[in-house]
Design an enzyme around this catalytic site. Structure first.
Site, PDB file in Angstrom:
ATOM      1  CE  LYS A  34      92.070  -5.141  98.219  1.00  0.00           C
ATOM      2  NZ  LYS A  34      92.752  -5.342  96.972  1.00  0.00           N
ATOM      3  CG  HIS A  94      91.847 -11.266  97.817  1.00  0.00           C
ATOM      4  ND1 HIS A  94      92.989 -10.746  97.276  1.00  0.00           N
ATOM      5  CD2 HIS A  94      90.856 -10.387  97.512  1.00  0.00           C
ATOM      6  CE1 HIS A  94      92.704  -9.591  96.682  1.00  0.00           C
ATOM      7  NE2 HIS A  94      91.415  -9.358  96.809  1.00  0.00           N
ATOM      8  CD  GLU A 121      88.441  -9.608  93.771  1.00  0.00           C
ATOM      9  OE1 GLU A 121      88.002  -8.470  93.925  1.00  0.00           O
ATOM     10  OE2 GLU A 121      89.323 -10.090  94.499  1.00  0.00           O
ATOM     11  CB  SER A 157      89.708  -1.400  88.870  1.00  0.00           C
ATOM     12  OG  SER A 157      91.079  -1.585  89.166  1.00  0.00           O
TER      13      SER A 157
END
Ligand code: PGA
Length: 252
Positions: free
Chosen positions: A9, A93, A165, A212
């Site tokens: 990121k 994303h 995700e 996570s």
């Protein structure tokens, strides 16, 4: 083969990214078992591509545009990414879908252009908490994939990665359970079988879990047969965590 994709990121400044990349290349990678991509911010991508050259590590981007060159201020050309040694590119994303209004049409165009340039797209899909609670997640994920893959042709050795995700699991420290991810991976695999030629769905498409993932839970995900790898955000910028994740992946 398991994929480990590090999504940095914009968590680190470019000098910190370069420092981290130089440490990471000292880590062992069992290339018969693991493929690792480091996806840094754009400011350091080219420098990091040079650092990773002739190492077992690949470089990936976090996004790209859908045209190779021209008057598109501020955009990133897939062709140019390829020319500086980039191999993978994250597309769709959830942080881009929500912060930048990235639509399914845009995502579809990006995937097609990335593939035209021989990049491996990592299509990110996932439901939010409301969608999860309302029981519509299978439908949401299926729809995201159908729209992203419209008129997408995967030929030869071209690969496609899909990262499941769940939005509620990203950056929260609350991953999906392995059972939840295995269930969704089956839904995704079936969607791919319905959309793509059989051989392509079987041999060219890989499904990852993200949200996570850290050194404490990665082995559970990687041991699940339907999970072809993991997309790691927060834990991938922490050298100790990432080193441990790689060590675990090498030994699965
Ligand atoms: P996280 O991020 O590992 O911090 O949850 C994953 C991602 O956004 O790709």
């Amino acid at each position: 083969m398991k994929y480990i994709i590090a999504n940095w990121k914009i968590k680190l400044a470019p000098v910190e990214e370069i420092r981290l990349a130089k440490k990471i290349i000292e880590l062992a990678v069992d290339q018969g078992k693991v493929k690792v991509s480091i996806n840094p911010s754009f400011l350091s991508l080219w420098s990091i591509a040079q650092i990773l050259e002739n190492t077992p590590f690949y470089v990936g981007a976090q996004n790209c545009f859908w045209v190779d060159n021209g008057a598109y201020t501020g955009e990133i050309s897939p062709e140019h990414l390829k020319s500086v040694g980039c191999h993978y590119v994250l597309i769709g994303h959830s942080e881009r879908r929500s912060n930048l209004g990235e639509s399914s049409t845009m995502i579809n165009k990006k995937i097609r252009c990335a593939i035209d340039n021989g990049l491996v797209p990592i299509l990110c899909v996932g439901e939010n908490d409301d969608e999860r609670r309302s029981g519509s997640k299978d439908h949401i994920i299926r729809r995201e994939i159908e729209m992203a893959l419209q008129n997408v042709n995967i030929v030869g050795t071209q690969k496609l990665l899909i990262a499941y995700e769940p939005i509620w699991a990203i950056g929260t420290g609350q991953p999906a359970t392995v059972q939840e991810s295995v269930y969704m991976h089956k839904v995704i695999r079936q969607t791919l079988v319905d959309l793509l030629p059989d051989e392509t769905a079987k041999n060219n498409a890989f499904i990852l879990y993200g949200g996570s993932v850290d050194s404490a839970n990665v082995s559970d995900f990687l041991r699940a047969e339907s999970v072809d790898g993991v997309l790691v955000g927060t834990a991938s910028v922490d050298y100790k965590q990432f080193a441990k994740i790689l060590e675990i992946a090498n030994n699965i």
